[in-house]
Design a protein around this motif. Structure first.
Motif, short mmCIF file in Angstrom:
data_model
loop_
_atom_site.label_atom_id
_atom_site.label_comp_id
_atom_site.label_asym_id
_atom_site.label_seq_id
_atom_site.Cartn_x
_atom_site.Cartn_y
_atom_site.Cartn_z
N ARG A 52 0.81 -1.23 -0.09
CA ARG A 52 -0.04 0.19 0.00
C ARG A 52 0.96 1.09 -0.10
O ARG A 52 1.53 1.27 0.81
CB ARG A 52 -0.91 -0.10 1.08
CG ARG A 52 -2.13 1.00 1.36
CD ARG A 52 -2.78 0.82 2.52
NE ARG A 52 -3.61 -0.47 2.30
CZ ARG A 52 -4.14 -1.16 3.35
NH1 ARG A 52 -4.19 -0.86 4.73
NH2 ARG A 52 -4.95 -2.04 3.10
N VAL A 53 0.56 2.15 -1.06
CA VAL A 53 1.45 3.36 -1.05
C VAL A 53 0.60 4.61 -1.09
O VAL A 53 -0.44 4.81 -2.09
CB VAL A 53 2.42 3.27 -2.12
CG1 VAL A 53 3.11 4.58 -2.51
CG2 VAL A 53 3.20 2.09 -2.21
N ILE A 54 0.80 5.52 -0.35
CA ILE A 54 0.07 6.95 -0.55
C ILE A 54 0.93 7.74 -1.32
O ILE A 54 2.15 8.09 -0.85
CB ILE A 54 -0.15 7.36 1.13
CG1 ILE A 54 -0.93 6.48 1.87
CG2 ILE A 54 -0.85 8.98 0.89
CD1 ILE A 54 -2.31 6.16 1.54
N ILE A 55 0.58 8.40 -2.28
CA ILE A 55 1.23 9.20 -3.12
C ILE A 55 0.81 10.57 -2.83
O ILE A 55 -0.51 10.69 -2.74
CB ILE A 55 1.13 9.08 -4.45
CG1 ILE A 55 1.33 7.42 -5.03
CG2 ILE A 55 1.72 10.11 -5.29
CD1 ILE A 55 1.00 7.24 -6.37
N GLN A 56 1.70 11.52 -2.53
CA GLN A 56 1.42 12.99 -2.43
C GLN A 56 2.11 13.82 -3.50
O GLN A 56 3.43 13.61 -3.44
CB GLN A 56 1.63 13.55 -1.07
CG GLN A 56 0.82 12.88 0.15
CD GLN A 56 0.64 13.55 1.40
OE1 GLN A 56 1.80 13.47 1.94
NE2 GLN A 56 -0.31 14.04 1.91
N LYS A 57 1.62 14.18 -4.32
CA LYS A 57 2.26 15.11 -5.29
C LYS A 57 2.66 16.29 -4.46
O LYS A 57 1.90 17.02 -3.92
CB LYS A 57 1.20 15.57 -6.37
CG LYS A 57 1.91 16.10 -7.52
CD LYS A 57 1.06 16.38 -8.87
CE LYS A 57 0.38 17.59 -8.58
NZ LYS A 57 -0.23 18.19 -10.07
N VAL A 58 4.03 16.58 -4.75
CA VAL A 58 4.53 17.59 -3.96
C VAL A 58 5.29 18.84 -4.96
O VAL A 58 5.88 18.32 -5.90
CB VAL A 58 5.58 17.06 -2.80
CG1 VAL A 58 4.55 16.25 -1.91
CG2 VAL A 58 6.65 16.41 -3.30
N LYS A 59 5.29 19.87 -4.36
CA LYS A 59 6.37 20.85 -4.89
C LYS A 59 7.67 21.02 -4.22
O LYS A 59 8.65 21.07 -4.97
CB LYS A 59 5.71 22.28 -4.57
CG LYS A 59 4.42 22.40 -5.53
CD LYS A 59 3.95 23.96 -5.06
CE LYS A 59 2.56 24.20 -5.94
NZ LYS A 59 2.55 25.35 -6.44
N GLU A 60 7.81 20.33 -3.24
CA GLU A 60 8.91 19.87 -2.53
C GLU A 60 8.69 18.93 -1.14
O GLU A 60 7.53 19.19 -0.69
CB GLU A 60 10.00 21.00 -2.10
CG GLU A 60 9.32 21.92 -1.08
CD GLU A 60 9.83 23.22 -0.83
OE1 GLU A 60 9.95 23.51 0.41
OE2 GLU A 60 10.19 24.12 -1.63
N ALA A 61 9.65 18.29 -0.85
CA ALA A 61 9.68 17.34 0.58
C ALA A 61 10.98 16.97 0.72
O ALA A 61 11.88 16.84 0.08
CB ALA A 61 8.61 16.08 -0.05
N SER A 62 11.09 16.48 2.31
CA SER A 62 12.32 16.39 2.71
C SER A 62 12.14 15.48 3.94
O SER A 62 10.80 15.57 4.50
CB SER A 62 13.00 17.54 3.16
OG SER A 62 12.32 18.38 4.33
N VAL A 63 12.74 14.50 4.47
CA VAL A 63 12.92 13.80 5.57
C VAL A 63 14.09 14.06 6.47
O VAL A 63 15.06 14.13 5.89
CB VAL A 63 12.55 12.39 5.14
CG1 VAL A 63 13.61 11.55 4.50
CG2 VAL A 63 12.28 11.38 6.46
N THR A 64 13.81 14.35 7.63
CA THR A 64 14.86 14.52 8.78
C THR A 64 15.06 13.34 9.67
O THR A 64 13.76 12.94 10.17
CB THR A 64 14.78 15.90 9.27
OG1 THR A 64 14.62 16.76 8.14
CG2 THR A 64 15.76 16.17 10.30
N GLU A 120 15.77 14.64 0.30
CA GLU A 120 15.34 16.03 -0.21
C GLU A 120 14.77 15.84 -1.81
O GLU A 120 15.72 15.56 -2.51
CB GLU A 120 15.99 16.79 0.21
CG GLU A 120 15.48 18.36 0.09
CD GLU A 120 16.50 19.36 0.82
OE1 GLU A 120 16.10 20.42 1.20
OE2 GLU A 120 17.69 19.27 0.70
N ILE A 121 13.90 16.50 -1.95
CA ILE A 121 13.28 16.60 -3.35
C ILE A 121 12.70 17.89 -3.84
O ILE A 121 12.02 18.32 -3.00
CB ILE A 121 12.59 15.26 -3.92
CG1 ILE A 121 11.20 15.38 -3.28
CG2 ILE A 121 13.29 13.95 -3.74
CD1 ILE A 121 9.90 14.40 -3.93
N ALA A 122 12.66 18.06 -5.02
CA ALA A 122 11.85 19.24 -5.41
C ALA A 122 10.42 18.49 -6.10
O ALA A 122 9.99 17.65 -5.45
CB ALA A 122 12.59 20.00 -6.53
N SER A 123 10.18 19.04 -7.24
CA SER A 123 8.77 18.50 -7.77
C SER A 123 8.53 16.97 -7.86
O SER A 123 9.62 16.67 -8.47
CB SER A 123 8.47 19.39 -8.96
OG SER A 123 7.18 18.87 -9.43
#
Length: 146
Positions: free
Chosen positions: A2-14, A22-25
């Motif tokens: 099971r995968v939840i996809i969230q379309k993002v402008k940017e995202a990071s995990v700490t 860390e990603i952009a779009s």
């Protein structure tokens, strides 16, 4: 799987104060793995995610895939996606795969996405993570293996 996809402008995990991914779009993925998942389920979901059309074309219709737009992936292992809340007030996680089964599958899933030409950043399996994102749309979609 099971995968939840969230379309993002940017995202990071700490993790422990350090950015591990860390990603952009693109897509921020919360990835849940259950006991019966195998390479077959991973391949199905990776193919679906790479080609799912959630990005807008010139007319504003969702006609472009992650591959079409050169989007990136931030993949975060998320055993709580298999929480069962039907009884009592504390969720049961019995349907979530144990770490010794889930971690290699999660790593293989990320590698399958990379093999499709996607840049994949990750959190750290089994760690407490702080995830930050700017949801684009917002667009949130669930993909499950058959």
């Amino acid at each position: 799987m099971r995968v939840i996809i969230q379309k993002v402008k940017e995202a990071s995990v700490t993790v422990k104060g350090k950015i591990t991914g860390e990603i952009a779009s693109g897509y921020m993925l919360l990835v849940g793995i259950t006991h019966t998942d195998t390479l077959k389920e991973l391949e199905y979901v990776a193919e679906k995610i790479a080609h799912l059309r959630l990005f807008e074309d010139e007319e504003g219709k969702m006609n472009h895939s992650l591959l079409d737009v050169g989007g990136e992936v931030l993949s975060v292992s998320q055993f709580t996606l298999y929480a069962d809340t039907t009884k009592g007030r504390r969720p049961s996680f019995a349907k979530a795969s144990p770490g010794d089964h889930a971690e290699p599958l999660w790593n293989s899933f990320n590698e399958l996405l990379r093999n499709k030409g996607l840049n994949v950043e990750t959190g750290i399996f089994g760690e407490m993570m702080n995830v930050s994102l700017i949801n684009d749309g917002p667009v949130t979609v669930i993909v499950e293996s058959k």
